[in-house]
Design an enzyme around this catalytic site. Structure first.
Site, PDB file in Angstrom:
ATOM      1  N   HIS A   1      39.419  30.224  33.883  1.00  0.00           N
ATOM      2  CA  HIS A   1      39.144  31.540  33.302  1.00  0.00           C
ATOM      3  C   HIS A   1      40.389  31.993  32.571  1.00  0.00           C
ATOM      4  CE1 HIS A   1      37.485  35.560  32.898  1.00  0.00           C
ATOM      5  NE2 HIS A   1      38.701  35.988  33.148  1.00  0.00           N
TER       6      HIS A   1
ATOM      7  N   ASP B   1      28.949  43.974  38.747  1.00  0.00           N
ATOM      8  CA  ASP B   1      30.053  44.022  37.783  1.00  0.00           C
ATOM      9  C   ASP B   1      29.582  44.524  36.428  1.00  0.00           C
ATOM     10  OD1 ASP B   1      32.801  43.471  36.878  1.00  0.00           O
ATOM     11  OD2 ASP B   1      31.781  42.050  35.578  1.00  0.00           O
TER      12      ASP B   1
ATOM     13  N   ARG C   1      33.532  51.458  33.631  1.00  0.00           N
ATOM     14  CA  ARG C   1      35.004  51.455  33.538  1.00  0.00           C
ATOM     15  C   ARG C   1      35.449  51.561  32.084  1.00  0.00           C
ATOM     16  NH1 ARG C   1      36.487  46.090  35.994  1.00  0.00           N
ATOM     17  NH2 ARG C   1      38.595  46.662  35.397  1.00  0.00           N
TER      18      ARG C   1
ATOM     19  N   SER D   1      36.315  42.040  39.541  1.00  0.00           N
ATOM     20  CA  SER D   1      35.389  41.823  38.441  1.00  0.00           C
ATOM     21  C   SER D   1      35.411  40.349  38.009  1.00  0.00           C
ATOM     22  CB  SER D   1      35.798  42.737  37.277  1.00  0.00           C
ATOM     23  OG  SER D   1      35.190  42.348  36.081  1.00  0.00           O
TER      24      SER D   1
ATOM     25  N   LYS E   1      32.467  37.004  39.413  1.00  0.00           N
ATOM     26  CA  LYS E   1      31.687  36.154  38.498  1.00  0.00           C
ATOM     27  C   LYS E   1      32.091  34.681  38.646  1.00  0.00           C
ATOM     28  CE  LYS E   1      33.008  39.033  35.346  1.00  0.00           C
ATOM     29  NZ  LYS E   1      33.358  39.884  34.230  1.00  0.00           N
TER      30      LYS E   1
HETATM   31  N1  URA Z   1      37.633  40.680  32.398  1.00  0.00           N
HETATM   32  C1  URA Z   1      36.665  40.931  33.315  1.00  0.00           C
HETATM   33  O1  URA Z   1      35.713  40.170  33.452  1.00  0.00           O
HETATM   34  N2  URA Z   1      36.789  42.043  34.070  1.00  0.00           N
HETATM   35  C2  URA Z   1      37.817  42.898  33.972  1.00  0.00           C
HETATM   36  O2  URA Z   1      37.870  43.874  34.687  1.00  0.00           O
HETATM   37  C3  URA Z   1      38.798  42.621  32.999  1.00  0.00           C
HETATM   38  C4  URA Z   1      38.683  41.492  32.226  1.00  0.00           C
END
Ligand code: URA
Length: 432
Positions: free
Chosen positions: A82, A161, A168, A183, A187
């Site tokens: 990621h 999320d 957010r 967050s 995932k």
């Molecule tokens: N990327 C995400 O998936 N979530 C966040 O809170 C910030 C960056």
């Protein structure tokens, strides 16, 4: 239990229990909590934080709010990476086939771009025919047969999320380490890979502007990984300037293919090899040095490039586009940007380059905007390079003539020339 008492408790800086966090996430997911109370809760977390145990519980509950993928048929060989996002960040396109060529399995869901950072799936979809939506059976079969399969992120992954992130975004509650960590990891963990490598970027084109903040985020995510029994590693990498020479979609696919053929920018190639080594070491039970050797061999032998061809072909894409640039979408409009004076390219602000690329059509302002796959920027010079007056610094690409002017103005604001050569900054600042 009621949400008001949870907001009050967090406002006082007290730690929430497992049952309280589960109550909050359930109310977010089943829509029983209204936006204004969720927003108040999030703001309390921004100011008061969460301890590592709370962050882990929040991550777990968010992960369990939706679908979780079971990749256990591949044993411990599954890897996922990621990137916290950046400009010109095409590392997945290089690292995924390199890792597969080393023997790991990359069964990956990737996101689409929004704002000045691009998305891996948008880049892949610029390859004619590439299918980023597959049935679960086809996804698993390609991962098994080729070792790499990359599709768009399922809407069923961490639905908590989706709602929290959207709130957010409009309530000034993005910049909180527990909220960002939960967050991202909810995932990633729901996507099922046993080993996760995080490329946490810092700098003007990154989400975290300083190396210290990037390090704090990386350490928090590694800690959550440990507490949840998952292997999480991280590298901190510099995103003050764009990564590599191409920013956009088709042009980034081309640069990734060039890199796998050994013709990519040296620093970008090194980053990809380092990330691959970090990913495959735990998955294949190798030391970091052994994994580094294996990743280098996958690059120099051409095995990584061959994997990319197999992967693109398996997902319906035109593999010929990886060796013939003309088979990728071509921009009708081009504009060369030249240096106004002699000197050095001192800095190239990544965020502004990303905004310029978006203005040219390569990115989305709103989530339903349509991407121009041919749009983008090709850098002829990178920070530290000497430039002569009139020499080309970059070429702007777009399918739309009107967009060139907006792109040019923004791109020029990113360029800083100087009589002095700037100090060279390493792309990889730290491996954690
Ligand atoms: N990327 C995400 O998936 N979530 C966040 O809170 C910030 C960056």
């Amino acid at each position: 239990m009621d949400i008001l008492s949870l907001i009050e408790k967090k406002k006082k800086g007290l730690a929430l229990t497992e049952a309280e966090i589960a109550f909050f996430v359930k109310g977010v997911t089943d829509l029983s909590l209204p936006d204004y109370q969720i927003a108040a809760f999030l703001m309390a977390v921004v100011w008061r934080g969460m301890d590592p145990e709370e962050t882990t519980l929040l991550t777990r509950e968010m992960m369990l709010s939706g679908e979780t993928l079971d990749l256990s048929v591949f044993g411990s060989r599954t890897v996922d990476k990621h990137s916290t996002g950046g400009v010109g960040d095409k590392t997945t396109l290089v690292v995924a086939p390199l890792a597969a060529a080393c023997g790991a399995v990359v069964a990956k869901m990737s996101g689409r771009g929004l704002g000045f950072t691009g998305g891996t799936v948008d880049k892949l979809e610029s390859i004619p025919g590439y299918r980023a939506t597959l049935s679960p059976e086809a996804f698993t079969a390609i991962a098994r047969d080729v070792g790499v399969c990359v599709i768009g992120q399922s809407r069923k992954l961490s639905p908590a999320d989706k709602r929290l992130y959207a709130l957010r975004d409009v309530t000034g509650t993005i910049d909180s380490i527990p909220l960002i960590a939960s967050s991202i990891l909810s995932k990633k963990f729901a996507s099922g890979a046993a080993n996760i490598e995080l490329d946490v970027k810092f700098g003007s084109g990154a989400f975290m502007k300083t190396q210290e903040d990037a390090r704090a985020l990386a350490l928090a995510m590694i800690d959550v990984g440990k507490r949840m029994g998952r292997t999480v590693h991280a590298v901190l990498s510099d995103m003050n300037a764009p990564l590599g020479c191409a920013v956009g979609n088709a042009v980034e696919v081309w640069e990734a293919a060039q890199t796998l053929r050994g013709e990519g920018p040296r620093d970008f190639t090194d980053l990809c090899v380092t990330l691959t080594a970090a990913l495959v070491a735990p998955a294949l039970g190798l030391s970091r040095e052994e994994a580094q050797g294996k990743a280098e061999e996958a690059l120099t032998s051409g095995a990584g490039f061959e994997k990319m061809r197999q992967w693109v072909r398996a997902q319906g894409g035109d593999e010929g586009a990886l060796t013939d640039f003309c088979r990728l979408p071509q921009a009708k409009e081009k504009k060369e940007i030249t240096a106004p004076s002699d000197g050095f390219l001192y800095a190239l602000d990544a965020e502004k380059v990303g905004l310029a690329s978006m203005a040219l059509g390569a990115g989305r302002r709103e989530k339903d905007d349509v991407i121009d796959p041919a749009a983008g920027i090709l850098l002829a010079k990178r920070p530290g390079d000497p430039v002569k007056r009139g020499e080309v610094i970059a070429t702007l690409l777009s399918s739309c003539r009107e967009k060139l002017a907006g792109g040019e103005e923004t791109f020029l604001s990113a360029v800083k020339l100087s009589a002095e050569k700037p100090e060279k900054r390493p792309l990889i600042a730290q491996i954690l």
